[in-house]
Design a protein around this motif. Structure first.
Motif, short mmCIF file in Angstrom:
data_model
loop_
_atom_site.label_atom_id
_atom_site.label_comp_id
_atom_site.label_asym_id
_atom_site.label_seq_id
_atom_site.Cartn_x
_atom_site.Cartn_y
_atom_site.Cartn_z
N ILE A 21 0.84 -1.21 0.00
CA ILE A 21 0.00 0.00 0.00
C ILE A 21 0.87 1.26 0.00
CG2 ILE A 21 -1.70 1.28 1.36
CD1 ILE A 21 -2.85 -1.40 2.24
N GLU A 22 1.98 1.22 0.72
CA GLU A 22 2.88 2.37 0.73
C GLU A 22 3.43 2.67 -0.66
OE1 GLU A 22 3.67 4.43 3.13
OE2 GLU A 22 2.42 3.45 4.65
N ASP A 23 3.80 1.62 -1.41
CA ASP A 23 4.34 1.82 -2.75
C ASP A 23 3.28 2.32 -3.72
OD1 ASP A 23 6.76 0.98 -1.81
OD2 ASP A 23 6.53 -1.09 -2.52
N ALA A 24 2.07 1.77 -3.63
CA ALA A 24 1.03 2.09 -4.61
C ALA A 24 0.48 3.50 -4.42
CB ALA A 24 -0.09 1.06 -4.52
N PHE A 25 0.35 3.95 -3.18
CA PHE A 25 -0.31 5.23 -2.92
C PHE A 25 0.64 6.26 -2.30
CE2 PHE A 25 -3.49 1.80 -2.38
CZ PHE A 25 -4.28 2.09 -3.49
N ALA A 26 1.92 6.14 -2.64
CA ALA A 26 2.89 7.10 -2.09
C ALA A 26 2.62 8.51 -2.57
CB ALA A 26 4.30 6.67 -2.47
N ALA A 27 2.12 8.64 -3.79
CA ALA A 27 1.84 9.96 -4.35
C ALA A 27 0.45 10.47 -3.99
CB ALA A 27 1.99 9.95 -5.88
N GLU A 28 -0.35 9.65 -3.32
CA GLU A 28 -1.70 10.04 -2.94
C GLU A 28 -1.88 9.82 -1.44
OE1 GLU A 28 -3.94 11.44 -4.79
OE2 GLU A 28 -2.92 11.30 -6.74
#
Length: 473
Positions: free
Chosen positions: A17-24
């Motif tokens: 989850i940290e990798d997927a939504f780092a920009a959000e």
């Protein structure tokens, strides 16, 4: 208590989850809140996160199958075709020539950083000249990419003109490539290349000038940036040379307002609502300095006339004809000050530009803008279109001579006495009265001998005299 127990067992950080939504971060927070409420769906959220990461990686480095690539290349209106069109120097990009065609790997002959360009882009760039049959180009000082340029053999006209209405003396260099003069359209519907204009201030180069190997060019005492650039241009130009204003051609009757005592070589004019300056040069007429530049070489001018001649202003109408066409196009320049009328009129008459019958003669031979060597070794830049000693009589001069001869013949055949033959309906003039009186006196002198034998009353009244009694005569 049960809810608190569930929350305490929820992991604080899940790598997927940290990798997927780092920009959000806001979306990532909502995902963790959902996991805290329903921890049984943690595997589902991890799968969604991994899938999102794979989509992001695919968009960053797209892998396009070969059949799809071939199909995209076959579509003429696709993004690739549009990109190729822009690279070929579309007028909207302002490129005089494709940056890819400017051959950035050619050895440099000369470069000058921090040059202020006005056309086709307004920014400071590095002016570069490549050796041999190379290019004149402008390079971005930050990205080191070539922004625009033109091949030396494609340059048609080069003008070196003072910038009007500036407190500090400045010079504009105008590079007009082939088909970039605003008059001659390029063949086969290709986009017309734009002119290149840059400005140099009076005095030595502020950031210096350098040879191709990076060695700074040592300027002599008093040598300015304008002189240095002009010398470099003349060394590389093959079919033209740098043209500067010449007061033997035209100088304004009004001196430079912002620099007292300095002669002005421009005339302020309007083309529609666009304000600009007309420069009357030895090779043609320029209207600048805003896009697009217009340069009327002598061979493209069909005729020039005046309209709306008022007490303070007048309009100048230039009828231009492209070299490869018979159709003419009219350009009107308005609101020109009357103080410059005589100077402009002398320039137009000197080059025979007011007579459309001379247009073919101008088109038949190009003007020698590089100058002609005279017998004493001096170089003159006088245009070839002006008839000089020993040259054949032009059509305009021939017509004027024939008109003067006709007027001389009319004066020789004039007979003052022929006017008395015509009868007027009004009262006669004093001269006619005196002539009639003289005529009657002559007749009386001729008939003096017959007066004694003639009955004057009978001669005048004829048969009516028989009805008048003798005592009433």
């Amino acid at each position: 208590m049960a809810f608190a127990t569930i929350n305490s067992s929820t992991p604080k950080s899940i790598p997927a989850i940290e990798d997927a939504f780092a920009a959000e971060p806001s979306l990532k927070k909502r995902v963790y809140e959902a996991i805290g409420t329903t921890p049984q769906y943690i595997p589902l959220f991890e799968d969604i996160a991994r899938y999102t990461s794979s989509l992001l990686a695919r968009n960053t480095n797209p892998i396009i199958p070969q059949p799809v690539q071939a199909a995209a290349a076959a579509v003429p209106d696709g993004p690739a075709a549009k990109k190729r069109k822009l690279e070929k120097g579309d007028a909207a990009t302002g490129n005089a020539q494709t940056p890819g065609d400017l051959k950035a790997d050619l050895p440099l002959q000369f470069y000058m950083p921090d040059v202020s360009f006005a056309i086709p882009q307004r920014k400071k760039l590095t002016l570069e000249s490549t050796a041999g049959r190379g290019f004149l180009r402008a390079r971005n000082q930050t990205s080191k990419e070539v922004e625009f340029g033109v091949a030396w053999d494609k340059i048609q006209h080069v003008l070196c003109l003072p910038v009007p209405e500036k407190n500090q003396r400045q010079t504009n260099f105008c590079i007009i490539p082939q088909y970039g003069d605003g008059i001659n359209p390029p063949p086969n519907g290709e986009p017309a290349p734009e002119s290149i204009v840059w400005t140099v201030a009076d005095g030595p180069p502020k950031a210096g000038a350098f040879t191709g190997n990076g060695q700074q060019i040592a300027t002599t005492e008093g040598e300015t940036a304008e002189q240095l650039v002009r010398k470099t241009l003349n060394e590389n130009l093959s079919q033209t040379q740098v043209v500067r204003p010449d007061e033997r051609e035209f100088v304004s009757a009004m001196p430079e307002a912002h620099r007292k005592g300095e002669k002005a070589y421009h005339v302020k004019a309007f083309r529609g609502s666009k304000e600009g300056y007309l420069f009357l040069l030895s090779t043609g007429i320029l209207f600048g300095f805003k896009k697009p530049l217009l340069f009327f070489a002598f061979e493209t001018i069909d005729s020039i006339s005046y309209t709306s001649v008022l007490q303070r202003t007048f309009n100048l109408n230039v009828m231009a004809r492209p070299l490869a066409s018979e159709e003419t196009q009219e350009f009107e320049f308005s609101m020109i000050d009357q103080a410059d009328f005589s100077g402009i009129d002398a320039y137009i008459k000197k080059h025979g530009l007011q007579d459309a019958s001379l247009a073919e003669a101008r088109r038949a031979k190009r003007y020698n803008i590089n100058g002609v060597k005279t017998e004493d070794g001096n170089t003159t830049t006088t245009g070839e279109g002006v008839a000089g000693e020993g040259e054949e009589e032009s059509e305009l001069q021939k017509a004027q001579r024939e008109l003067e001869d006709q007027e001389d013949e009319d004066e020789e055949d004039y007979d003052p006495g022929s006017d008395s033959d015509s009868d007027g309906s009004g009262s006669s003039s004093d001269g006619e009265d005196s002539e009639d009186g003289e005529g009657r006196a002559d007749n009386e002198d001729d008939d003096d001998d017959d007066d004694g034998d003639r009955d004057l009353v009978a001669d005048e009244l004829g048969s009516q005299a028989e009805d008048i009694p003798d005592d009433q005569l």
